[in-house]
Design an enzyme around this catalytic site. Structure first.
Site, PDB file in Angstrom:
ATOM      1  CG  MET A   4     -11.167   4.033   0.440  1.00  0.00           C
ATOM      2  SD  MET A   4     -10.182   3.948   1.947  1.00  0.00           S
ATOM      3  CE  MET A   4      -8.555   4.097   1.238  1.00  0.00           C
ATOM      4  CG  MET A  63     -11.908  -1.488   4.004  1.00  0.00           C
ATOM      5  SD  MET A  63     -10.195  -1.206   3.471  1.00  0.00           S
ATOM      6  CE  MET A  63      -9.568  -0.202   4.819  1.00  0.00           C
ATOM      7  CG  ASP A  97      -5.450   2.812   0.397  1.00  0.00           C
ATOM      8  OD1 ASP A  97      -6.400   2.065   0.108  1.00  0.00           O
ATOM      9  OD2 ASP A  97      -4.517   2.468   1.140  1.00  0.00           O
ATOM     10  CG  HIS A 101      -4.073  -1.369  -1.891  1.00  0.00           C
ATOM     11  ND1 HIS A 101      -5.119  -2.197  -2.245  1.00  0.00           N
ATOM     12  CD2 HIS A 101      -4.612  -0.410  -1.089  1.00  0.00           C
ATOM     13  CE1 HIS A 101      -6.228  -1.772  -1.671  1.00  0.00           C
ATOM     14  NE2 HIS A 101      -5.953  -0.692  -0.959  1.00  0.00           N
ATOM     15  CG  MET A 126      -7.995   7.998   0.943  1.00  0.00           C
ATOM     16  SD  MET A 126      -7.184   8.204   2.537  1.00  0.00           S
ATOM     17  CE  MET A 126      -6.553   6.545   2.795  1.00  0.00           C
ATOM     18  CB  SER A 148      -0.915   0.006   1.230  1.00  0.00           C
ATOM     19  OG  SER A 148      -1.635   1.216   1.290  1.00  0.00           O
ATOM     20  CG  ASP A 158      -6.214  -1.973   3.043  1.00  0.00           C
ATOM     21  OD1 ASP A 158      -5.267  -1.808   3.835  1.00  0.00           O
ATOM     22  OD2 ASP A 158      -6.578  -1.091   2.236  1.00  0.00           O
ATOM     23  N   GLY A 159      -5.613  -3.500   6.266  1.00  0.00           N
ATOM     24  CA  GLY A 159      -5.705  -2.866   7.571  1.00  0.00           C
ATOM     25  C   GLY A 159      -5.035  -3.666   8.661  1.00  0.00           C
ATOM     26  N   GLY A 160      -3.933  -3.158   9.187  1.00  0.00           N
ATOM     27  CA  GLY A 160      -3.250  -3.827  10.280  1.00  0.00           C
ATOM     28  C   GLY A 160      -2.571  -5.126   9.888  1.00  0.00           C
ATOM     29  CB  SER A 208       2.767   1.152   8.501  1.00  0.00           C
ATOM     30  OG  SER A 208       1.849   0.251   9.101  1.00  0.00           O
ATOM     31  CG  HIS A 232      -9.241   0.757  -1.753  1.00  0.00           C
ATOM     32  ND1 HIS A 232      -8.791   0.635  -0.450  1.00  0.00           N
ATOM     33  CD2 HIS A 232     -10.609   0.722  -1.681  1.00  0.00           C
ATOM     34  CE1 HIS A 232      -9.841   0.553   0.362  1.00  0.00           C
ATOM     35  NE2 HIS A 232     -10.934   0.605  -0.358  1.00  0.00           N
TER      36      HIS A 232
END
Length: 225
Positions: free
Chosen positions: A75, A144, A42, A40, A44, A15, A182-184, A205, A73
């Site tokens: 959003m 998500m 994002d 990926h 926004m 990401s 996606d997420g954590g 991250s 993606h």
């Protein structure tokens, strides 16, 4: 474009939201060399989620810089207004949010007519049942596991049940969509996500925050439940 069946079962998607935007081109080139399967992006708009990130021009320039497929993606509110710009940018897939789209089947048809993969995503507060009418038609479902908008958040454990549910529906109905998460996503959570049925892990991250991209990717791939 359809997924290359010769690729490993679980794909690693980096990401770019977590990359250093001052040296973004170098970062994505390095992550490609380090073994990421795809990127990926994002996108926004500051409305569907509070932050504003980037648009089709940047994504197109990154696609020209590296050989990796990019999943856009979206959003954004009214994602249909962005589709043609991202098709022109050369992305391999476009994923939009079910919460932002009234005529979702029409949008999936438009994406697939352009020979791209069509994906649908949903936020933690939306149940899997909201997507069920669309599941026979999509190539990817993006779960998500954090509230979208910012990188570096901790995975919401209850969201893992959605992966299990989507995998069960896929097996029962014979659907072919892949499940992306996606997420954590990191070396501590990846094993449980894979065990639940995930096919694509989106990590930001955990990769770009590491001093060694290749090691970070390897640790995620080798994670155990």
């Amino acid at each position: 474009m359809r997924y290359n069946t010769a690729m490993p079962k679980v794909l690693l998607s980096a990401s770019i939201l977590s990359a250093d935007f001052c040296s973004l081109g170098d970062c994505v080139a390095k992550v490609a060399s380090a073994g990421a399967d795809r990127l990926h992006a994002d996108v926004m708009d500051g409305v569907f989620v509070p932050p504003i990130s980037f648009g089709a021009q940047l994504v197109g320039e990154l696609r020209a810089r590296v050989g990796l497929d990019i999943d856009a993606h979206l959003m954004t509110v009214e994602p249909g207004k962005q589709i043609q710009a991202f098709i022109a940018a050369g992305v391999a897939s476009i994923t939009f949010h079910i919460e932002a789209c009234l005529h979702a089947h029409r949008l999936v048809s438009e994406i697939r007519a352009a020979k791209l993969e069509a994906g649908v995503s949903f936020v933690p507060s939306t149940p899997v049942s909201a997507l069920e009418p669309l599941l026979p038609f999509v190539d990817q479902v993006l779960v998500m596991t954090v509230n979208p908008g910012w990188g570096g958040q901790a995975l919401i454990p209850q969201c893992v049940k959605k992966i299990v549910e989507l995998d069960a529906i896929r097996r029962r109905e014979g659907y072919s969509y892949r499940i992306s998460v996606d997420g954590g996503v990191n070396k501590h959570t990846a094993g449980a996500l894979i065990a639940a049925g995930a096919d694509i892990l989106v990590a930001g991250s955990a990769i770009f925050g590491s001093s060694d991209y290749a090691q970070a990717i390897r640790e995620i791939r080798e994670a155990k439940a």
